[in-house]
Design an enzyme around this catalytic site. Sequence first.
Site, PDB file in Angstrom:
ATOM      1  N   TYR A 170       0.967  -0.848   0.028  1.00 25.46           N
ATOM      2  CA  TYR A 170      -0.025   0.235   0.425  1.00 25.46           C
ATOM      3  C   TYR A 170       0.859   1.469   0.433  1.00 25.46           C
ATOM      4  O   TYR A 170       1.179   1.963  -0.570  1.00 25.46           O
ATOM      5  CB  TYR A 170      -0.707  -0.022   1.329  1.00 25.46           C
ATOM      6  N   LYS A 174       0.642   4.438  -2.929  1.00 25.62           N
ATOM      7  CA  LYS A 174       0.750   5.299  -2.854  1.00 25.62           C
ATOM      8  C   LYS A 174       1.737   6.209  -3.004  1.00 25.62           C
ATOM      9  O   LYS A 174       2.161   7.897  -3.246  1.00 25.62           O
ATOM     10  CB  LYS A 174       0.636   5.641  -1.237  1.00 25.62           C
TER      11      LYS A 174
END
Length: 266
Positions: A170, A174
């Site tokens: 993640y 990002k």
Amino acid sequence: MPREGARFAGSRVLVTGGAHGIGRACARWLAGEGARVAVADLDLAAATEVVTALDSTESGGEHRGDQPAEHLAVELDVTDDDSVRAAVAAAADHLGGLDVLVNVAGGDVEHPDFEHTGDDVWAWTLELNLMSVVRCTRAAMPHLRRSTLSPAVVSVTSVNALAALGSEPYSTAKLGIVALTRNLGAELGPAGIRVNAVAPGTVRTRVWDSQEGGAERMLPLYPLGRVGEPDDIAAAVAFLASREAGWITGHTLPVDGGLLTGHRHL
């Protein structure tokens, strides 16, 4: 009704992931400032509820079925390029073009530590969080190039991109949004299109509902003494999308209650 002195009067906006949480707050905020909004989400029923509420608010609480809706709910699977292109086309057709794209759709999934996390988790997380922004921005570009109302892209990344906070797939996805934002800001600046991002800290959304202690368990990390609310992020998105940010591009703005400043306490 739009707020007095609405910054987005006449603007046409597409919000991905607009049915819940931060995306929903962005749709409501921008519509409240005069924008016509396409709310795109995999959860079409929830997106429709958002749009119904927006249309009802603007008509004084009573939306007549024989009146064309100002806003639009559209189904969108950001991991599928055909779905993205169809949703962007539907939004541009209904609104008469696009001036602002807000990329909110994304998320994480529970997984083991780095050593035991397989390629399937990495691929899924990159698809949902990074490639979704690539696809949606790419599909919106022809419409944004035709805009004469300070066209802008604002993407929602995360403080995970800016500090070591775990969840490597993640966080990596990002961080990719940060790099993409910086590069597109430089590439599209000559065309008058601004590209920026917002990096939220912990925000009280439904993803915390099933977790022990909820979002409040993160309070010790925040110098300002509270976790974020969806409107905290929507306000920052609205600023970066507005003409007030007309000389800002390629930038990622942390909206994190001081988390990064107080990172020494982690």
